[in-house]
Scaffold this motif. Sequence first.
Motif, PDB file in Angstrom:
ATOM      1  N   GLY A 171       6.849  26.110  18.089  1.00 51.86           N
ATOM      2  CA  GLY A 171       7.719  25.222  18.841  1.00 51.86           C
ATOM      3  C   GLY A 171       7.469  25.189  20.326  1.00 51.86           C
ATOM      4  N   TRP A 173       5.007  24.002  23.301  1.00 50.14           N
ATOM      5  CA  TRP A 173       4.016  22.947  23.456  1.00 50.14           C
ATOM      6  C   TRP A 173       3.356  23.008  24.835  1.00 50.14           C
ATOM      7  CZ3 TRP A 173       3.309  19.232  19.481  1.00 50.14           C
ATOM      8  CH2 TRP A 173       4.237  19.323  18.423  1.00 50.14           C
ATOM      9  N   GLU A 192       0.934  21.725  20.044  1.00 46.92           N
ATOM     10  CA  GLU A 192       1.790  22.843  19.645  1.00 46.92           C
ATOM     11  C   GLU A 192       0.935  24.106  19.619  1.00 46.92           C
ATOM     12  OE1 GLU A 192       3.996  25.707  17.847  1.00 46.92           O
ATOM     13  OE2 GLU A 192       2.335  24.854  16.662  1.00 46.92           O
ATOM     14  N   VAL A 219       9.100  13.669  20.964  1.00 47.82           N
ATOM     15  CA  VAL A 219       9.564  14.933  20.382  1.00 47.82           C
ATOM     16  C   VAL A 219      10.955  14.810  19.769  1.00 47.82           C
ATOM     17  CG1 VAL A 219       8.185  16.254  22.023  1.00 47.82           C
ATOM     18  CG2 VAL A 219      10.589  15.760  22.555  1.00 47.82           C
ATOM     19  N   LEU A 222      11.586  15.824  16.078  1.00 46.77           N
ATOM     20  CA  LEU A 222      11.287  17.205  15.683  1.00 46.77           C
ATOM     21  C   LEU A 222      12.559  18.036  15.576  1.00 46.77           C
ATOM     22  CD1 LEU A 222       8.201  17.929  17.993  1.00 46.77           C
ATOM     23  CD2 LEU A 222       8.167  17.369  15.557  1.00 46.77           C
ATOM     24  N   LEU A 226      11.382  23.575  16.601  1.00 48.23           N
ATOM     25  CA  LEU A 226      10.032  23.228  17.035  1.00 48.23           C
ATOM     26  C   LEU A 226      10.046  22.551  18.402  1.00 48.23           C
ATOM     27  CD1 LEU A 226       8.284  22.017  13.744  1.00 48.23           C
ATOM     28  CD2 LEU A 226       8.182  24.236  14.877  1.00 48.23           C
ATOM     29  N   LYS A 227      11.134  22.723  19.131  1.00 44.77           N
ATOM     30  CA  LYS A 227      11.239  22.223  20.507  1.00 44.77           C
ATOM     31  C   LYS A 227      11.709  23.365  21.407  1.00 44.77           C
ATOM     32  CE  LYS A 227      13.919  18.675  19.503  1.00 44.77           C
ATOM     33  NZ  LYS A 227      14.701  17.421  19.654  1.00 44.77           N
ATOM     34  N   PHE A 313       0.979  22.846  10.656  1.00 44.28           N
ATOM     35  CA  PHE A 313       2.189  22.243  11.220  1.00 44.28           C
ATOM     36  C   PHE A 313       3.141  21.799  10.109  1.00 44.28           C
ATOM     37  CE2 PHE A 313       4.598  18.863  13.419  1.00 44.28           C
ATOM     38  CZ  PHE A 313       5.058  19.592  14.505  1.00 44.28           C
ATOM     39  N   THR A 314       2.599  21.291   9.013  1.00 47.05           N
ATOM     40  CA  THR A 314       3.435  20.906   7.881  1.00 47.05           C
ATOM     41  C   THR A 314       4.178  22.114   7.321  1.00 47.05           C
ATOM     42  OG1 THR A 314       1.965  19.060   7.298  1.00 47.05           O
ATOM     43  CG2 THR A 314       3.427  19.884   5.569  1.00 47.05           C
ATOM     44  N   LEU A 317       7.093  22.823   9.496  1.00 45.58           N
ATOM     45  CA  LEU A 317       8.195  21.894   9.232  1.00 45.58           C
ATOM     46  C   LEU A 317       8.943  22.271   7.966  1.00 45.58           C
ATOM     47  CD1 LEU A 317       6.508  18.482  10.121  1.00 45.58           C
ATOM     48  CD2 LEU A 317       8.324  19.607  11.408  1.00 45.58           C
ATOM     49  N   ASP A 320      11.089  25.331   8.488  1.00 50.53           N
ATOM     50  CA  ASP A 320      12.337  25.010   9.187  1.00 50.53           C
ATOM     51  C   ASP A 320      13.335  24.367   8.244  1.00 50.53           C
ATOM     52  OD1 ASP A 320      13.846  24.396  11.854  1.00 50.53           O
ATOM     53  OD2 ASP A 320      13.753  22.486  10.797  1.00 50.53           O
TER      54      ASP A 320
END
Length: 324
Positions: A171, A173, A192, A219, A222, A226-227, A313-314, A317, A320
């Motif tokens: 998360g 960047w 990322e 963003v 997201l 992831l932020k 990255f998938t 996601l 999460d």
Amino acid sequence: MMLTLADREEISRGLVELLEFKDIAVWIGRDASVVSREVTRHGGRDGYRAVDAERAAVAARSRPKPMAVDRCPQLLASVIEWLRRGWSPASIAGRVTCDHGGVRDACRVSHEAIYQWVYAQPVATLRRELVALRTGRTARRGPRPAPAPRIKEPRYLDERPAEVEGRAVPGHWEGDLVIGKAGKTAVATLVERTSRFLILVPLTGRDSLSVSEAIIAAVGPLPATLKQSLTWDCGSEMAMHKDVNATGLPVFFAHPHSPWERGSNENLNRIVREFLPKGVTIPSDPRYRAAIAAEINDRPRKLHAWRKPSEVFTELLKSDASTT
């Protein structure tokens, strides 16, 4: 007009972006020859550093040099005589070439040089010699206030959470701009740090409002996990970083002229340049940009045991989603 530190920072940034001198010149509103001489004089493309160039330029300007009025005895005598008679420096400069035609080059002087000569003299000397400007001033007016900082209240990497360095926590960047031909088009790149996943952000302009709004929109979808943070360079396009902060994505800045502090982003930008080489216009077609990002994210990486950034990255996601 001399180059400012801000101009030199933009030149340094343009060199990092691999722009041609003529494109950097358009960017800062100068002639390409000015940029070429500046870079050549201060280390070349590989060694140019804005701060070092600024220091060298200041040092060169600070060396004592004979004033233009003092270089020619005939000119000095005429300037003193005409100032006593109440002539303005502009009138004196215009008349010099008429009265000293035989030694025109040696005695040529500008009105600004005459002002500088007057202001350099001790006040007591001017009074004794009965030399004065019609305005009566014996010194320049006070210096102009320093310009406001390009980025107000920046938070640098020193304030960034320690977890960012290890890359274990996703998360976080890194971002920057890739500039198109003549600096007229650009695209923002977001990387990322854990997955090296790339997002190409379309821009309608390079001003801070356009960039901040584009980053916020990119963003927005997201998940919050992831932020965690965004690290940017010191470009003025992120002057409205507080608007990005307000969305829950805190912005931190790399130190000036330290691109290695955004290593993931710098590496990805080099790959982006394979598709968008320097000197080309950044396409506005969103499908083309999406295809570039997809192609880059589909390249296996050794650091991921040859998995792709898109796969990593998938997984982030999905992880999460499973915890919410």
